[in-house]
Design an enzyme around this catalytic site. Sequence first.
Site, PDB file in Angstrom:
ATOM      1  N   ARG A  71      -7.656   2.986  -5.058  1.00 42.96           N
ATOM      2  CA  ARG A  71      -7.806   2.012  -6.113  1.00 42.96           C
ATOM      3  C   ARG A  71      -6.935   0.780  -5.926  1.00 42.96           C
ATOM      4  NH1 ARG A  71      -8.936   1.528 -11.514  1.00 42.96           N
ATOM      5  NH2 ARG A  71      -7.077   0.380 -12.130  1.00 42.96           N
ATOM      6  N   LYS A 112       5.979   3.917  -2.276  1.00 39.58           N
ATOM      7  CA  LYS A 112       4.569   3.598  -2.021  1.00 39.58           C
ATOM      8  C   LYS A 112       4.058   2.554  -3.003  1.00 39.58           C
ATOM      9  CE  LYS A 112       1.369   6.493  -3.842  1.00 39.58           C
ATOM     10  NZ  LYS A 112       0.313   5.866  -4.656  1.00 39.58           N
ATOM     11  N   ASN A 113       4.367   2.766  -4.299  1.00 39.57           N
ATOM     12  CA  ASN A 113       3.789   1.882  -5.319  1.00 39.57           C
ATOM     13  C   ASN A 113       4.438   0.504  -5.356  1.00 39.57           C
ATOM     14  OD1 ASN A 113       2.041   3.892  -5.938  1.00 39.57           O
ATOM     15  ND2 ASN A 113       2.953   4.415  -7.928  1.00 39.57           N
ATOM     16  N   VAL A 132      -0.483   7.356 -21.056  1.00 35.17           N
ATOM     17  CA  VAL A 132      -0.949   6.327 -20.114  1.00 35.17           C
ATOM     18  C   VAL A 132      -2.395   6.586 -19.680  1.00 35.17           C
ATOM     19  CG1 VAL A 132      -0.530   5.154 -17.919  1.00 35.17           C
ATOM     20  CG2 VAL A 132       1.418   5.911 -19.319  1.00 35.17           C
TER      21      VAL A 132
HETATM   22  C1  UD1 Z   1      -0.068   2.450 -11.179  1.00 33.96           C
HETATM   23  C2  UD1 Z   1       0.456   3.423 -10.146  1.00 33.96           C
HETATM   24  C3  UD1 Z   1       0.201   4.852 -10.589  1.00 33.96           C
HETATM   25  C4  UD1 Z   1       0.792   5.094 -11.983  1.00 33.96           C
HETATM   26  C5  UD1 Z   1       0.307   4.025 -12.953  1.00 33.96           C
HETATM   27  C6  UD1 Z   1       0.996   4.100 -14.314  1.00 33.96           C
HETATM   28  C7  UD1 Z   1       0.205   2.188  -8.074  1.00 33.96           C
HETATM   29  C8  UD1 Z   1      -0.490   2.037  -6.783  1.00 33.96           C
HETATM   30  N1  UD1 Z   1      -0.231   3.173  -8.883  1.00 33.96           N
HETATM   31  O1  UD1 Z   1      -1.479   2.639 -11.266  1.00 33.96           O
HETATM   32  O2  UD1 Z   1       0.816   5.734  -9.642  1.00 33.96           O
HETATM   33  O3  UD1 Z   1       0.367   6.347 -12.446  1.00 33.96           O
HETATM   34  O4  UD1 Z   1       0.568   2.712 -12.420  1.00 33.96           O
HETATM   35  O5  UD1 Z   1       2.365   4.077 -14.161  1.00 33.96           O
HETATM   36  O6  UD1 Z   1       1.151   1.484  -8.367  1.00 33.96           O
HETATM   37  N2  UD1 Z   1      -6.306   0.157 -17.539  1.00 33.96           N
HETATM   38  C9  UD1 Z   1      -7.428  -0.405 -18.101  1.00 33.96           C
HETATM   39  N3  UD1 Z   1      -7.916  -1.573 -17.571  1.00 33.96           N
HETATM   40  C10 UD1 Z   1      -7.334  -2.199 -16.506  1.00 33.96           C
HETATM   41  C11 UD1 Z   1      -6.168  -1.612 -15.951  1.00 33.96           C
HETATM   42  C12 UD1 Z   1      -5.680  -0.439 -16.494  1.00 33.96           C
HETATM   43  O7  UD1 Z   1      -8.006   0.125 -19.075  1.00 33.96           O
HETATM   44  O8  UD1 Z   1      -7.805  -3.250 -16.071  1.00 33.96           O
HETATM   45  C13 UD1 Z   1      -5.761   1.420 -18.107  1.00 33.96           C
HETATM   46  C14 UD1 Z   1      -5.872   2.593 -17.111  1.00 33.96           C
HETATM   47  O9  UD1 Z   1      -7.129   3.206 -17.164  1.00 33.96           O
HETATM   48  C15 UD1 Z   1      -4.744   3.490 -17.572  1.00 33.96           C
HETATM   49  C16 UD1 Z   1      -3.692   2.502 -18.069  1.00 33.96           C
HETATM   50  O10 UD1 Z   1      -4.375   1.273 -18.308  1.00 33.96           O
HETATM   51  O11 UD1 Z   1      -5.172   4.293 -18.637  1.00 33.96           O
HETATM   52  C17 UD1 Z   1      -2.554   2.260 -17.108  1.00 33.96           C
HETATM   53  O12 UD1 Z   1      -3.039   1.937 -15.827  1.00 33.96           O
HETATM   54  P1  UD1 Z   1      -2.210   1.047 -14.822  1.00 33.96           P
HETATM   55  O13 UD1 Z   1      -0.826   0.870 -15.322  1.00 33.96           O
HETATM   56  O14 UD1 Z   1      -3.006  -0.172 -14.505  1.00 33.96           O
HETATM   57  O15 UD1 Z   1      -2.155   1.981 -13.532  1.00 33.96           O
HETATM   58  P2  UD1 Z   1      -2.374   1.565 -12.030  1.00 33.96           P
HETATM   59  O16 UD1 Z   1      -1.810   0.216 -11.766  1.00 33.96           O
HETATM   60  O17 UD1 Z   1      -3.786   1.837 -11.633  1.00 33.96           O
END
Ligand code: UD1
Length: 422
Positions: free
Chosen positions: A92, A22-23, A329
Amino acid sequence: MSQIIVSGEKKLEGTVRISGAKNAALPILAATVMIDEPVVIRNVPELRDINTMLSILQKIGKKVTFEHGVVQIEPGEILLGNVPYDLVGKMRASFNLFGPLVMACGWARVGKPGGCNIGQRPVDYHVEGLKRFGLKIVEEHGDVFGEIPAEFDSHVEYELPFKSVGATEQLMTTASLMEDSEIVIKNAAEEPEIVDLQNFLNKAGANVSGAGTDTIRIRGVKKLHGSEYSVIPDRIEAGTYLLAGVITRGNVIVENVIPDHLKALLDTLKKMGAEVTVSDNTVRVEVLNKLKPVKVSAEPYPGFPTDLQPIITAVLSTIEGDSIVEELVFENRFGYVDEMNRMGAHIKVKDRRAHIKGTRKLSGAEISAPDIRAAAALVIAGMAAEGETIVHNAGHIFRGYEKLKEKFNSIGAYLRVYPDEE
Ligand code: UD1
């Protein structure tokens, strides 16, 4: 609201075929808005989140079909740059359309996603990075509005403050159409899904290198072309079935996987004393001896995946001794712990750590699932518990697990789903 009823004290034994990731599929589908030729994506799982992304693509003007795991996307007459909040709010990952839509339409307005049950989840790194690339961005009335500049800088470097998966994907995709620019993303996330996105973009004519390391380089090209691509297997789905095998002290084989992508999990399982056998595209996990408690830290790849954190916690709560699970994370990913404790687990959360006092037997209970991976954790806990477990609010699980009931029941679980979603 869906309910999953799980019969306890089952021993899982057998082979499960793993679906496409999915991701990996979601950011690839988002990138297709930048391609105005036919695109075919194979090995796409039939899941709620995928359907959400496909219906957004349709609403903004693409012609989309999805049958037997194959998505075909053709350009429509127009492409709209508008993705309203009611669509982004559902998932999201739809914010990943923002940069690609700006490049495809010259502008885009996308609802800014809100928080969710596992933390605040802002998009500031996405927005900051795209601004550094030269996009003109303003946030107003809950939306993010972006426009293409008259000209792009010839060289841009952006260092992510944290290895964000979504921001890395958004930035590398958007940059691939910034003609004649060289863009370097530092402190990039290294997940296999990012390598898959790079492979897809390059097959469509982009020039991206370095995915899978912490530095990604993109040389922008003028146009991307139609292509065919097959998505990698879902390492989180695979990990979930393996962990279900362990919590029920069974013997589970996952096939159609890339074992390398599961390394952190398999190392942990070996430390716990499970027997792990790896071949080209299968992994088998069997429990022959008493399992041992361990310390696990959920971190960006290649660390232990945060998406398996609730699930390993469920398993460790059935292993006698003291285990620790740390979450580095997301700030709030222990929302399921009170529910596990209702099943007789002994878990205390302090700061970002769960301290687990393993108990031999969990007991079935009525519980509620706060998010998708927590739902999976509670369901597999139910398989090992005494008696029946009723997981309320379980619909989350269908966002991430294709044919969940069918797959689990084929290896010895007994799940009933109301209303039946599959
Ligand atoms: C993706 C995955 C999710 C997984 C996560 C971490 C998809 C659709 N989802 O989510 O299943 O749990 O990676 O492996 O692929 N953050 C910020 N600012 C930003 C972006 C992120 O502060 O602009 C923080 C988030 O709040 C979080 C951390 O960074 O604490 C990691 O988030 P991120 O790696 O971006 O996760 P997703 O891409 O949303």
